[in-house]
Design an enzyme around this catalytic site. Structure first.
Site, PDB file in Angstrom:
ATOM      1  N   CYS A 189       0.810  -1.222   0.000  1.00 10.34           N
ATOM      2  CA  CYS A 189       0.000   0.000   0.000  1.00 10.34           C
ATOM      3  C   CYS A 189       0.841   1.267   0.000  1.00 10.34           C
ATOM      4  O   CYS A 189       0.304   2.354  -0.145  1.00 10.34           O
ATOM      5  CB  CYS A 189      -0.902   0.004   1.232  1.00 10.34           C
ATOM      6  SG  CYS A 189       0.070  -0.028   2.731  1.00 10.34           S
TER       7      CYS A 189
ATOM      8  N   CYS B 208      -0.897  -4.485   7.707  1.00 15.24           N
ATOM      9  CA  CYS B 208      -0.581  -3.267   8.466  1.00 15.24           C
ATOM     10  C   CYS B 208       0.119  -3.645   9.784  1.00 15.24           C
ATOM     11  O   CYS B 208       1.031  -2.949  10.223  1.00 15.24           O
ATOM     12  CB  CYS B 208      -1.844  -2.475   8.755  1.00 15.24           C
ATOM     13  SG  CYS B 208      -2.993  -2.414   7.368  1.00 15.24           S
TER      14      CYS B 208
HETATM   15 FE1  FES Z   1      -1.125  -0.703   4.296  1.00 15.18          FE
HETATM   16 FE2  FES Z   1      -2.565  -0.251   6.347  1.00 15.18          FE
HETATM   17  S1  FES Z   1      -3.255  -0.289   4.297  1.00 15.18           S
HETATM   18  S2  FES Z   1      -0.427  -0.258   6.258  1.00 15.18           S
END
Ligand code: FES
Length: 123
Positions: free
Chosen positions: A33, A102
């Site tokens: 992400c 995450c």
């Molecule tokens: Fe990647 Fe949370 S969406 S760290």
């Protein structure tokens, strides 16, 4: 999507900011992400006496950083190296499946910070 514990932690995160006298700093990014997490450790006699974080990321990453830094205080370096993202998720009482990565950032940032500490201190 998030449970109450995650929402509360994200709304009032602990240990946010820089630690000027940190002797171990780890920064990792998620390929998935693009979010970034930086963890600062102050280690004395192999015990983590203080830690803080700066996370440029989603709510789950910030909540993970907050509980991880809370868990780290008082741990030895060896104990901290064994801290897994699963424990972080448990502490948060669960994360949605698409948000597990995450919590992995927290585990990786801790390991990177300890590596930094070890390389600076010839351990
Ligand atoms: Fe990647 Fe949370 S969406 S760290």
């Amino acid at each position: 999507m998030y449970n109450q514990k995650v929402i509360d932690t994200f709304s009032n995160p602990k240990n946010v900011g820089e630690l000027p006298d940190a002797n171990g700093i780890g920064m990792v990014g998620s390929a998935e992400c693009g979010d970034i997490m930086k963890i600062y450790l102050k280690i004395e006699n192999d015990v983590i006496v203080d830690c803080k974080f700066q996370t440029f990321g989603c709510a789950a990453a910030i909540a993970s950083s907050s509980v991880a830094t809370e868990m780290l205080k008082g741990m030895t370096v060896e104990q901290a190296l064994k801290l897994t993202n699963k424990q972080v998720v448990e502490e948060l009482e669960g994360l949605p499946p698409q948000k597990i990565h995450c919590s992995v950032l927290a585990e990786e940032a801790i390991k990177a910070a300890i590596e930094d500490y070890k390389s600076k201190n010839n351990k």
